[in-house]
Design a protein around this motif. Sequence first.
Motif, PDB file in Angstrom:
ATOM      1  N   GLN A   6      15.388 -35.003 -14.626  1.00  0.00           N
ATOM      2  CA  GLN A   6      14.445 -34.000 -14.126  1.00  0.00           C
ATOM      3  C   GLN A   6      14.379 -34.088 -12.610  1.00  0.00           C
ATOM      4  N   PHE A   7      14.677 -32.979 -11.948  1.00  0.00           N
ATOM      5  CA  PHE A   7      14.665 -32.974 -10.490  1.00  0.00           C
ATOM      6  C   PHE A   7      13.718 -31.932  -9.916  1.00  0.00           C
ATOM      7  N   THR A   8      13.135 -31.100 -10.799  1.00  0.00           N
ATOM      8  CA  THR A   8      12.182 -30.092 -10.338  1.00  0.00           C
ATOM      9  C   THR A   8      11.350 -29.610 -11.511  1.00  0.00           C
ATOM     10  N   ASP A   9      10.341 -28.805 -11.217  1.00  0.00           N
ATOM     11  CA  ASP A   9       9.512 -28.192 -12.252  1.00  0.00           C
ATOM     12  C   ASP A   9      10.355 -27.217 -13.072  1.00  0.00           C
ATOM     13  N   GLU A  10      10.209 -27.259 -14.381  1.00  0.00           N
ATOM     14  CA  GLU A  10      11.013 -26.414 -15.267  1.00  0.00           C
ATOM     15  C   GLU A  10      10.866 -24.929 -14.927  1.00  0.00           C
ATOM     16  N   ASN A  11       9.634 -24.505 -14.629  1.00  0.00           N
ATOM     17  CA  ASN A  11       9.393 -23.093 -14.346  1.00  0.00           C
ATOM     18  C   ASN A  11      10.098 -22.619 -13.073  1.00  0.00           C
ATOM     19  N   PHE A  12      10.381 -23.539 -12.172  1.00  0.00           N
ATOM     20  CA  PHE A  12      11.055 -23.186 -10.927  1.00  0.00           C
ATOM     21  C   PHE A  12      12.504 -22.761 -11.191  1.00  0.00           C
ATOM     22  N   ILE A  13      13.011 -23.092 -12.371  1.00  0.00           N
ATOM     23  CA  ILE A  13      14.346 -22.634 -12.785  1.00  0.00           C
ATOM     24  C   ILE A  13      14.230 -21.467 -13.755  1.00  0.00           C
ATOM     25  N   ILE A  14      13.233 -21.494 -14.628  1.00  0.00           N
ATOM     26  CA  ILE A  14      13.093 -20.451 -15.641  1.00  0.00           C
ATOM     27  C   ILE A  14      12.783 -19.092 -15.016  1.00  0.00           C
ATOM     28  N   TYR A  15      11.946 -19.054 -13.983  1.00  0.00           N
ATOM     29  CA  TYR A  15      11.553 -17.768 -13.395  1.00  0.00           C
ATOM     30  C   TYR A  15      12.747 -17.009 -12.804  1.00  0.00           C
ATOM     31  N   PRO A  16      13.641 -17.650 -12.035  1.00  0.00           N
ATOM     32  CA  PRO A  16      14.811 -16.892 -11.570  1.00  0.00           C
ATOM     33  C   PRO A  16      15.756 -16.514 -12.713  1.00  0.00           C
ATOM     34  N   ILE A  17      15.769 -17.312 -13.795  1.00  0.00           N
ATOM     35  CA  ILE A  17      16.565 -16.933 -14.974  1.00  0.00           C
ATOM     36  C   ILE A  17      16.025 -15.627 -15.565  1.00  0.00           C
ATOM     37  N   LEU A  18      14.711 -15.529 -15.686  1.00  0.00           N
ATOM     38  CA  LEU A  18      14.097 -14.303 -16.201  1.00  0.00           C
ATOM     39  C   LEU A  18      14.407 -13.117 -15.285  1.00  0.00           C
ATOM     40  N   ALA A  19      14.362 -13.361 -13.963  1.00  0.00           N
ATOM     41  CA  ALA A  19      14.671 -12.296 -13.006  1.00  0.00           C
ATOM     42  C   ALA A  19      16.122 -11.842 -13.156  1.00  0.00           C
ATOM     43  N   CYS A  20      17.039 -12.793 -13.375  1.00  0.00           N
ATOM     44  CA  CYS A  20      18.452 -12.450 -13.587  1.00  0.00           C
ATOM     45  C   CYS A  20      18.620 -11.590 -14.838  1.00  0.00           C
ATOM     46  N   LEU A  21      17.934 -11.949 -15.912  1.00  0.00           N
ATOM     47  CA  LEU A  21      18.046 -11.201 -17.166  1.00  0.00           C
ATOM     48  C   LEU A  21      17.556  -9.767 -17.003  1.00  0.00           C
ATOM     49  N   VAL A  22      16.426  -9.609 -16.325  1.00  0.00           N
ATOM     50  CA  VAL A  22      15.886  -8.266 -16.096  1.00  0.00           C
ATOM     51  C   VAL A  22      16.818  -7.468 -15.194  1.00  0.00           C
ATOM     52  N   PHE A  23      17.310  -8.106 -14.134  1.00  0.00           N
ATOM     53  CA  PHE A  23      18.232  -7.418 -13.230  1.00  0.00           C
ATOM     54  C   PHE A  23      19.510  -7.007 -13.950  1.00  0.00           C
ATOM     55  N   LEU A  24      20.039  -7.900 -14.793  1.00  0.00           N
ATOM     56  CA  LEU A  24      21.276  -7.603 -15.515  1.00  0.00           C
ATOM     57  C   LEU A  24      21.100  -6.446 -16.495  1.00  0.00           C
ATOM     58  N   PHE A  25      19.905  -6.261 -17.004  1.00  0.00           N
ATOM     59  CA  PHE A  25      19.650  -5.135 -17.903  1.00  0.00           C
ATOM     60  C   PHE A  25      19.982  -3.815 -17.210  1.00  0.00           C
ATOM     61  N   PHE A  26      19.769  -3.754 -15.904  1.00  0.00           N
ATOM     62  CA  PHE A  26      20.026  -2.531 -15.148  1.00  0.00           C
ATOM     63  C   PHE A  26      21.363  -2.554 -14.406  1.00  0.00           C
ATOM     64  N   ASN A  27      21.949  -3.733 -14.260  1.00  0.00           N
ATOM     65  CA  ASN A  27      23.162  -3.849 -13.447  1.00  0.00           C
ATOM     66  C   ASN A  27      24.421  -4.125 -14.264  1.00  0.00           C
ATOM     67  N   PHE A  28      24.281  -4.797 -15.405  1.00  0.00           N
ATOM     68  CA  PHE A  28      25.448  -5.146 -16.216  1.00  0.00           C
ATOM     69  C   PHE A  28      25.802  -3.954 -17.102  1.00  0.00           C
ATOM     70  N   ARG A  29      26.286  -2.900 -16.456  1.00  0.00           N
ATOM     71  CA  ARG A  29      26.623  -1.655 -17.128  1.00  0.00           C
ATOM     72  C   ARG A  29      27.857  -1.060 -16.463  1.00  0.00           C
ATOM     73  N   LYS A  30      28.542  -0.191 -17.205  1.00  0.00           N
ATOM     74  CA  LYS A  30      29.690   0.501 -16.616  1.00  0.00           C
ATOM     75  C   LYS A  30      29.237   1.327 -15.425  1.00  0.00           C
ATOM     76  N   LYS A  31      28.100   2.007 -15.568  1.00  0.00           N
ATOM     77  CA  LYS A  31      27.481   2.745 -14.467  1.00  0.00           C
ATOM     78  C   LYS A  31      26.135   2.093 -14.189  1.00  0.00           C
ATOM     79  N   ALA A  32      26.114   1.201 -13.224  1.00  0.00           N
ATOM     80  CA  ALA A  32      24.912   0.417 -12.940  1.00  0.00           C
ATOM     81  C   ALA A  32      23.766   1.306 -12.478  1.00  0.00           C
ATOM     82  N   LYS A  33      22.562   0.964 -12.907  1.00  0.00           N
ATOM     83  CA  LYS A  33      21.365   1.666 -12.449  1.00  0.00           C
ATOM     84  C   LYS A  33      21.026   1.271 -11.015  1.00  0.00           C
ATOM     85  N   CYS A  34      21.358   0.030 -10.650  1.00  0.00           N
ATOM     86  CA  CYS A  34      21.072  -0.443  -9.288  1.00  0.00           C
ATOM     87  C   CYS A  34      22.031  -1.561  -8.914  1.00  0.00           C
ATOM     88  N   PHE A  35      22.152  -1.792  -7.615  1.00  0.00           N
ATOM     89  CA  PHE A  35      22.882  -2.935  -7.089  1.00  0.00           C
ATOM     90  C   PHE A  35      21.878  -3.932  -6.508  1.00  0.00           C
TER      91      PHE A  35
END
Length: 320
Positions: A164-193
Amino acid sequence: MEYIFVAVILFISILIYFKIANKYNIIDKPNHRSAHTQVTLRGGGIIFPVAFIIFCLFNLNEAIQDYWSFGLGLLAICTISFIDDIKTLSNKIRLLVHLISVILLLYFTAAFSLMPFGAWPILFIMIIGTLNAYNFMDGINGMTGIYSLITLGSLAYINKDIIQFTDENFIIYPILACLVFLFFNFRKKAKCFAGDVGSMGIGFWVIGLITLLIMRTGEYKYILLLSIYGMEVVLTIIERILLKENIFEAHRRHLYQLWANEKKVSHLIISSVYAVCQLLINIFLIYLQFPIWVVILIIFIPFGGIYLGLKWKLKKEYNL
């Protein structure tokens, strides 16, 4: 339940940003080096600093006491990057803010007290170089999001099951942000960059976590959690120097650009291949215990050879 609530807030936040971006015409127009052909909303990566603000609200006492320097550095680099997404800024201004942000990052990770004074310039060069690598590699749909997700997932595993080198949430929150961002970006025609605000924001967060891990363990091998990005950027810079090109000018010489632009391979396939390659390296780093020089040789000889072979084949095929 907390993570579901945070994900919903992030989802609503990015939808609100889309309305703002549409109103103020914050868009990415295709140019001569683009791997896309349609006008797309830029700056969707603003969700990453938003994720940190939400993290602070849910962990207020810890944020004030332990994360203030990281937060100032993150918000500074994201703010200047977002402005640069809208209006081109002077390189001197951007570099100054980057330096200030890196100073705050190194203070946050206690690197100034744990590392000798002579190592500080090396740290500055490596971190700023890695930040720019993150920006260079943000050129096709899905790349920044899925690559960061793999790295963050590996860091979460290390934090939970290895050391353990940091608070778990300090890693989980950017993971959640990546998942939400990928919902709009991981597409043939991306909604956003992601925009510079996204690549710099998540890059800063990932580098901060890796630096924390290195400072906690003394194991420099963990910098190789970003080895695919590092290898791609370094080898491309060397190639451009050999060709006597200005390395500070925009170009289309990255392997992923050749695949996307000349070979017309799907952006999603390319991004997934890069992420899987990094995942294989991460598994190797975590489970096999070798001296760092052995690790570097085992990683870079096969992957570097494959990279150079693929690029040589593409350049020959298309007379580049």
